[in-house]
Design a protein around this motif. Structure first.
Motif, PDB file in Angstrom:
ATOM      1  N   ASP A  72       3.473   4.582  11.572  1.00  7.18           N
ATOM      2  CA  ASP A  72       2.067   4.245  11.346  1.00  7.18           C
ATOM      3  C   ASP A  72       1.974   3.212  10.218  1.00  7.18           C
ATOM      4  OD1 ASP A  72      -0.671   4.454  10.123  1.00  7.18           O
ATOM      5  OD2 ASP A  72      -0.941   5.981  11.669  1.00  7.18           O
ATOM      6  N   PRO A  73       1.236   2.139  10.415  1.00  9.19           N
ATOM      7  CA  PRO A  73       1.153   1.084   9.385  1.00  9.19           C
ATOM      8  C   PRO A  73       0.530   1.556   8.078  1.00  9.19           C
ATOM      9  CG  PRO A  73      -0.424   0.700  11.155  1.00  9.19           C
ATOM     10  CD  PRO A  73       0.483   1.791  11.626  1.00  9.19           C
ATOM     11  N   ARG A  74      -0.091   2.750   8.099  1.00  7.86           N
ATOM     12  CA  ARG A  74      -0.657   3.305   6.865  1.00  7.86           C
ATOM     13  C   ARG A  74       0.321   4.227   6.141  1.00  7.86           C
ATOM     14  NH1 ARG A  74      -5.598   5.794  10.052  1.00  7.86           N
ATOM     15  NH2 ARG A  74      -3.806   6.106  11.420  1.00  7.86           N
ATOM     16  N   ALA A  75       1.545   4.338   6.636  1.00  5.31           N
ATOM     17  CA  ALA A  75       2.528   5.234   6.032  1.00  5.31           C
ATOM     18  C   ALA A  75       2.873   4.821   4.604  1.00  5.31           C
ATOM     19  CB  ALA A  75       3.783   5.288   6.884  1.00  5.31           C
ATOM     20  N   PHE A  76       2.747   3.548   4.295  1.00  8.34           N
ATOM     21  CA  PHE A  76       2.952   3.026   2.948  1.00  8.34           C
ATOM     22  C   PHE A  76       1.832   2.034   2.650  1.00  8.34           C
ATOM     23  CE2 PHE A  76       7.114   4.087   4.651  1.00  8.34           C
ATOM     24  CZ  PHE A  76       7.716   4.789   3.612  1.00  8.34           C
ATOM     25  N   VAL A  77       1.479   1.928   1.390  1.00  8.12           N
ATOM     26  CA  VAL A  77       0.525   0.890   1.002  1.00  8.12           C
ATOM     27  C   VAL A  77       1.292  -0.433   0.925  1.00  8.12           C
ATOM     28  CG1 VAL A  77      -1.070   0.066  -0.765  1.00  8.12           C
ATOM     29  CG2 VAL A  77      -0.866   2.527  -0.313  1.00  8.12           C
ATOM     30  N   ASN A  78       0.920  -1.361   1.747  1.00 10.97           N
ATOM     31  CA  ASN A  78       1.615  -2.640   1.778  1.00 10.97           C
ATOM     32  C   ASN A  78       1.370  -3.394   0.472  1.00 10.97           C
ATOM     33  OD1 ASN A  78       2.136  -5.537   2.320  1.00 10.97           O
ATOM     34  ND2 ASN A  78       2.537  -4.813   4.409  1.00 10.97           N
ATOM     35  N   PRO A  79       2.422  -3.772  -0.236  1.00  8.75           N
ATOM     36  CA  PRO A  79       2.243  -4.447  -1.533  1.00  8.75           C
ATOM     37  C   PRO A  79       1.631  -5.831  -1.421  1.00  8.75           C
ATOM     38  CG  PRO A  79       4.558  -4.435  -0.900  1.00  8.75           C
ATOM     39  CD  PRO A  79       3.842  -3.555   0.076  1.00  8.75           C
ATOM     40  N   HIS A  80       1.507  -6.328  -0.208  1.00 11.55           N
ATOM     41  CA  HIS A  80       0.847  -7.624  -0.004  1.00 11.55           C
ATOM     42  C   HIS A  80      -0.626  -7.447   0.357  1.00 11.55           C
ATOM     43  CE1 HIS A  80       4.750  -9.519  -0.232  1.00 11.55           C
ATOM     44  NE2 HIS A  80       5.203  -8.696   0.695  1.00 11.55           N
ATOM     45  N   GLY A  81      -1.082  -6.194   0.417  1.00 11.73           N
ATOM     46  CA  GLY A  81      -2.499  -5.930   0.621  1.00 11.73           C
ATOM     47  C   GLY A  81      -2.981  -5.990   2.055  1.00 11.73           C
ATOM     48  N   THR A  82      -2.070  -6.108   3.017  1.00  6.84           N
ATOM     49  CA  THR A  82      -2.505  -6.298   4.395  1.00  6.84           C
ATOM     50  C   THR A  82      -3.128  -5.044   5.025  1.00  6.84           C
ATOM     51  OG1 THR A  82      -0.275  -5.787   5.192  1.00  6.84           O
ATOM     52  CG2 THR A  82      -0.804  -8.115   4.794  1.00  6.84           C
ATOM     53  N   ASN A  83      -2.859  -3.864   4.471  1.00  2.00           N
ATOM     54  CA  ASN A  83      -3.442  -2.643   5.054  1.00  2.00           C
ATOM     55  C   ASN A  83      -4.343  -1.898   4.068  1.00  2.00           C
ATOM     56  OD1 ASN A  83      -1.520  -1.620   3.324  1.00  2.00           O
ATOM     57  ND2 ASN A  83      -0.613  -0.189   4.797  1.00  2.00           N
ATOM     58  N   GLN A  84      -4.828  -2.605   3.076  1.00  2.08           N
ATOM     59  CA  GLN A  84      -5.629  -1.973   2.034  1.00  2.08           C
ATOM     60  C   GLN A  84      -6.844  -1.253   2.607  1.00  2.08           C
ATOM     61  OE1 GLN A  84      -6.710  -4.495  -1.234  1.00  2.08           O
ATOM     62  NE2 GLN A  84      -8.216  -3.058  -2.052  1.00  2.08           N
ATOM     63  N   ALA A  85      -7.565  -1.874   3.485  1.00  4.15           N
ATOM     64  CA  ALA A  85      -8.783  -1.269   4.032  1.00  4.15           C
ATOM     65  C   ALA A  85      -8.457  -0.011   4.828  1.00  4.15           C
ATOM     66  CB  ALA A  85      -9.521  -2.291   4.906  1.00  4.15           C
ATOM     67  N   ALA A  86      -7.394  -0.047   5.617  1.00  6.15           N
ATOM     68  CA  ALA A  86      -7.040   1.101   6.451  1.00  6.15           C
ATOM     69  C   ALA A  86      -6.588   2.286   5.602  1.00  6.15           C
ATOM     70  CB  ALA A  86      -5.941   0.709   7.436  1.00  6.15           C
ATOM     71  N   VAL A  87      -5.774   2.015   4.575  1.00 11.71           N
ATOM     72  CA  VAL A  87      -5.307   3.101   3.697  1.00 11.71           C
ATOM     73  C   VAL A  87      -6.468   3.648   2.877  1.00 11.71           C
ATOM     74  CG1 VAL A  87      -3.804   3.685   1.767  1.00 11.71           C
ATOM     75  CG2 VAL A  87      -2.943   2.236   3.608  1.00 11.71           C
ATOM     76  N   THR A  88      -7.356   2.765   2.455  1.00 14.05           N
ATOM     77  CA  THR A  88      -8.524   3.209   1.698  1.00 14.05           C
ATOM     78  C   THR A  88      -9.381   4.161   2.526  1.00 14.05           C
ATOM     79  OG1 THR A  88      -8.579   1.172   0.384  1.00 14.05           O
ATOM     80  CG2 THR A  88     -10.615   2.450   0.508  1.00 14.05           C
TER      81      THR A  88
END
Length: 470
Positions: free
Chosen positions: A8-24
């Motif tokens: 799942d792309p939300r398994a880690f917070v991407n350090p480049h910010g690409t999944n910030q909204a989804a993890v939030t």
């Protein structure tokens, strides 16, 4: 590494910010669930039946992050509920908001308190905060300490330090000693002392349990006589452990008197102030700790009366240099700092969570006056509770010294005491623990929850009286 996987792309917070909204969004769902649970705590069971456990498995393939939500919900439903205002049976209470938010920050940043380079801010913050706490207890300007994951570990390191400095055996071990080292402590002292003696190669019987008085407090005269008796028996008492806040009664030993004895006899004084050490922040009640400034070492657990999430424990020593002389093992694989030693070199633990963050944040949120207010209120409430109980005809084990009180219906059997505890619990009135003291079962209350009040306590006593009268 994640590219091309089914993780799942939300398994880690991407350090480049690409999944910030989804993890939030996912985090918001979890936080909303958690806050909703805590906000409804007064309507939930205090000790819920865990029911059937969720399926414990390691799934073969990655799962979508949504599977976490029902699992977290089940954890919440099966958790002990210290936030309930009727949960007044243990030295565990609800944490401050700053404490569990601080825990989130510590977990997310995942710094390692092993070394300065792996926790650049937190390690230095811990050093400064330990110096601050040591000063609160009146220790010397050279005082400081370390944080550990539990009071048992703090007591273990304190006794190891006392032993190593007394016999100069941190490298060579116990072989060749001509007299058996023993530790003197109240019979009411915490069981972790015996475990520590066992781990240290002294044997659990090396902790000599001394009789406390009728209120659960150890006297200086008893300690002085025990030193004479142990030396006459060919043993070498090297450390006395005084307790500030015994587990059953919350009693406080004669700290000043015992300190005078240990100074005269050349013994190490360790004060296990895991619980009642918080009284030091109260101008009204800090006198109960008179003499603690003479201690060579102190165990103090902010995770109890300072409302910090577990774990959060300090081991304080009168001179920071003692930890280096009597406990340090250098680690060549860690970087060095000219001003501070790596925490893991003077700590019984190596890899360690940054517990200091939640402590520091809670101290900022509550402040000294807020902390003192909570302590003073609970001390005043337990006195009111004692009056309510005696008015209702209950027997007290001893007058409360701190905010703990043990009581029982008069002439009740142990089975009756346990039955009363169960009925109060299942009715949602109150949860009391049922310790054994002087061969009898007692209902024990720890008036710690910041949302308990006199009206609640009176309602509990009324319910208790109704049960006893049946």
């Amino acid at each position: 590494m994640l590219r091309g996987s089914k993780i799942d792309p939300r398994a880690f917070v991407n350090p480049h910010g690409t999944n910030q909204a989804a993890v939030t969004e996912l985090a918001h769902q979890v936080v909303d669930m958690l806050i909703g649970h805590l906000s409804n705590a007064a309507q939930l069971p205090m000790q819920p039946d865990p029911g059937s456990l969720m399926m414990v498995r390691f799934p073969e393939h990655p799962q979508p992050a949504e599977v976490l939500l029902p699992l977290i919900q089940q954890v919440l439903q099966g958790a002990m509920n210290p936030a309930h205002p009727g949960y007044i049976g243990h030295m565990d209470t609800m944490p401050s908001t700053a404490a569990f938010l601080g825990e989130l920050v510590s977990a997310a940043t995942n710094n390692n308190m092993l070394s300065l380079e792996m926790a650049p801010l937190a390690a230095r913050l811990e050093d400064r905060l330990m110096r601050l706490l040591a000063a609160e207890f009146g220790l010397s300007p050279q005082a400081g300490g370390v944080m550990v994951s539990g009071g048992s570990l703090a007591n273990l390191e304190a006794l190891a330090l006392a032993r190593n400095l007394r016999y100069d055996i941190s490298k060579t071990g116990l072989f060749g000693l001509t007299a058996r080292p023993v530790i003197l402590a109240s019979a009411e002292a915490h069981t972790s002392l015996r475990k520590a003696a066992m781990v240290l190669g002294l044997g659990s019987d090396a902790v000599i349990g001394l009789a406390a008085d009728a209120n659960g407090s150890l006297s200086a005269d008893t300690v002085a006589q025990a030193i004479v008796d142990q030396r006459a028996a060919g043993n070498d008492p090297f450390c006395v452990v005084a307790t500030a806040g015994t587990t059953v009664l919350g009693a406080i030993d004669d700290l000043a008197g015992i300190a005078a004895v240990t100074q005269r006899e050349g013994l190490w004084l360790h004060v296990d102030a895991a619980y009642a050490g918080a009284l030091i922040f109260s101008n009204t009640y800090r006198h109960l700790l008179d003499g603690i400034h003479h201690a060579d070492s102190i165990t103090f657990n902010p995770q109890k009366w300072m409302y910090i999430s577990k774990t959060c424990v300090a081991l304080l020593v009168r001179d920071r240099g003692l930890l280096q002389r009597g406990f340090r093992v250098s680690a060549p694989y860690m970087g060095e700092d000219p001003e501070l030693v790596n925490p893991g070199e003077i700590n019984i633990q190596g890899t360690r969570h940054a517990d200091v963050i939640k402590l520091w944040l809670t101290m900022q949120l509550l402040g000294r006056n807020g902390t003192a207010h909570l302590i003073d209120q609970s001390m005043q409430l337990v006195q009111q509770f004692a009056t309510m109980l005696t008015t209702a005809g209950m027997e007290l084990a001893a007058p409360p010294t701190t905010n703990l009180i043990c009581f029982r219906p008069p002439a009740a059997s142990d089975a009756t005491v346990t039955a009363v505890q169960q009925r109060l619990h299942h009715a949602g009135s109150a949860f009391f623990s049922v310790p054994t003291w002087h061969g009898q079962r007692w209902l024990r209350s720890v008036v710690l929850n910041p949302f308990v009040d006199a009206a609640r306590l009176q309602a509990i006593v009324t319910h208790l009286s109704e049960i006893v009268a049946e």
